[in-house]
Enzyme design. Structure first.
Site, PDB file in Angstrom:
ATOM      1  CG  HIS A 236      -1.780   1.223   1.300  1.00  0.00           C
ATOM      2  ND1 HIS A 236      -2.937   1.315   0.567  1.00  0.00           N
ATOM      3  CD2 HIS A 236      -1.667   2.396   1.964  1.00  0.00           C
ATOM      4  CE1 HIS A 236      -3.497   2.496   0.778  1.00  0.00           C
ATOM      5  NE2 HIS A 236      -2.749   3.170   1.626  1.00  0.00           N
TER       6      HIS A 236
ATOM      7  CG  ASP B 257     -12.206   3.743   5.871  1.00  0.00           C
ATOM      8  OD1 ASP B 257     -11.738   4.575   6.677  1.00  0.00           O
ATOM      9  OD2 ASP B 257     -11.963   3.764   4.656  1.00  0.00           O
TER      10      ASP B 257
ATOM     11  CE  LYS C  26      -9.277   2.760   3.366  1.00  0.00           C
ATOM     12  NZ  LYS C  26      -9.478   4.173   2.986  1.00  0.00           N
TER      13      LYS C  26
ATOM     14  CB  SER D 130      -8.864   5.265   7.613  1.00  0.00           C
ATOM     15  OG  SER D 130      -9.230   5.377   6.266  1.00  0.00           O
TER      16      SER D 130
ATOM     17  NE  ARG E 126     -10.773  10.573   9.693  1.00  0.00           N
ATOM     18  CZ  ARG E 126      -9.891   9.864   8.972  1.00  0.00           C
ATOM     19  NH1 ARG E 126     -10.252   8.697   8.444  1.00  0.00           N
ATOM     20  NH2 ARG E 126      -8.677  10.302   8.795  1.00  0.00           N
TER      21      ARG E 126
END
Ligand code: URA
Ligand code: CA
Length: 438
Positions: free
Chosen positions: A82, A161, A187, A183, A168
């Site tokens: 990621h 999320d 995922k 968050s 947010r």
């Protein structure tokens, strides 16, 4: 339990138990807890923070708010990667075939995303015929067959999320490390892998502007991974200038292919090698970093990584000739060169203005439903530290609308700062963070 008591508790800086977090999050997803209470709790977290176990509980509750992909049908240790997001970041297209060519299975779901270019799946769609949707069965069996599958997000992953992030966004509570970390990790965990390699960007073009913040985010995510039973390693990497030299969907696919051919830009290639080394190590496909690096470099040199990319394209319906014939990719009709206004050293290439320019050319989505133009974008010809003469090309812009091309030329030029003195470019990798040093 009452939401108001849990908001007060966090406001006073106390920790919430797993049951209390579960009450809040599942209540919010069901619609029983209203936005104003959830927003107040987010703001309390923003000021008071959360401890490591609390963040992990929150992450796992969010991950389990929807489907968890079941990758048990795939043999071997599944490692996902990621990136927290940067400009000219084509690493997924390079690193995943690279590690797959070494026997590390990769079953990856990627988003489309907002911003300067599309996400990984948009980029892949610039390859003629490439399908980014596979059934769950096809997704798994393709990984068992060729070791790699890259698809768009399907199913119902981490809906909590999605709701919280949107809230947010409009309540000034995005910039909270516990909330960002949970968050992202919720995922990743929902996407089913056994371990994660995280590329946490820092700099003017990144979410985290200082190394200290980026290191804290990286440590928080590594700790969540650790506590959630997923081996996780993070690299904190530079985003004070674009990583690669291409920004735009088809242009980035070209750059990824050139990198897999061993002819990519140095900083992009270097980071891809190190990310691949971490994935190989987490998957247990090498016993030392030195051995992993040797395997990774060999696979780039002997063409195995490139061949794996071709197999991926073939398996997902695309024209695999593209790995030898880059002109099969869509090309924009017009090009324009940004020229150096003076002679000197490139002192800065601002990733933000490069990113915005690419988006305005049509390479990225401004809104969720904007249509992107896969062919357009920017090819940088100079980077920080380079010597350039007046009139030399700094960047080549690719456009399908000559008026837009005209409009963005000056903005693209403003991204470059030329100075008389040479400044040393930042290192590509600042820090490596593993569970050991938490
Ligand atoms: N990216 C995410 O996925 N979540 C955040 O909260 C911030 C960035
Ligand atoms: Ca790139």
């Amino acid at each position: 339990m009452h939401a108001v008591d849990l908001i007060r508790k966090k406001r006073e800086g106390l920790r919430l138990s797993r049951a209390e977090l579960e009450y809040l999050i599942t209540g919010y997803v069901r619609g029983d807890i209203p936005d104003y209470q959830m927003a107040a709790w987010n703001m309390a977290v923003y000021f008071r923070g959360m401890d490591a176990e609390e963040i992990t509980d929150l992450t796992l509750i969010m991950a389990h708010s929807g489907d968890i992909l079941d990758l048990r049908g795939i043999k071997g240790v599944k490692v996902d990667k990621h990136s927290t997001g940067g400009v000219g970041d084509t690493t997924t297209l390079i690193v995943t075939p690279l590690v797959a060519s070494l026997g590390v299975p990769v079953a990856k779901m990627s988003g489309r995303g907002l911003g300067h270019t599309g996400g990984t799946v948009d980029k892949l769609e610039s390859i003629p015929g490439f399908k980014v949707t596979l059934t769950p069965h096809e997704f798994v069996s393709q990984v068992n067959r060729i070791g790699l599958s890259l698809v768009g997000q399907t199913g119902h992953l981490a809906p909590a999320d999605k709701l919280l992030y949107a809230l947010r966004d409009v309540t000034a509570t995005v910039e909270s490390i516990p909330l960002i970390a949970s968050s992202i990790m919720s995922k990743k965990i929902a996407a089913g892998a056994d371990g994660f390699v995280l590329d946490v960007k820092v700099g003017t073009g990144a979410f985290m502007k200082t190394e200290a913040e980026a290191v804290e985010l990286a440590k928080t995510m590594v700790q969540i991974g650790q506590l959630a039973g997923r081996n996780t390693v993070a690299l904190v990497t530079d985003m004070n200038q674009p990583l690669g030299r291409s920004i735009g969907n088809a242009l980035e696919v070209k750059e990824a292919i050139r990198t897999l051919q061993g002819a990519g830009p140095i900083r992009l290639t270097g980071l891809c090698i190190e990310l691949a080394v971490e994935m190989v190590l987490l998957a247990g496909a090498a016993t030392s970093a030195g051995q992993a690096r040797k395997l990774v470099e060999q696979s780039l040199q002997n063409g195995h990584a490139l061949r794996k990319f071709g197999e991926l394209v073939e398996a997902q319906g695309g024209d695999s000739q593209v790995v030898h014939e880059l002109t099969l990719l869509p090309q924009a009709e017009y090009t324009g060169n940004v020229l150096a206004p003076g002679t000197g050293f490139v002192h800065a290439v601002d990733p933000m203005s490069i990113g915005v320019t690419a988006m305005e050319l049509g390479a990225g989505r401004e809104h969720k439903d904007s249509v992107i133009d896969l062919a357009v974008g920017i090819e940088l010809q100079a980077e920080v530290g380079d010597y350039v003469r007046q009139g030399e090309v700094l960047a080549k812009l690719h456009a399908n609308d000559p008026k837009k091309l005209d409009e963005v030329m000056d903005q693209a030029l403003q991204a470059f700062k030329i100075s008389e003195k040479r400044s040393e470019p930042n290192p590509t990798i600042y820090r490596r963070i593993t569970a050991k040093e938490l």
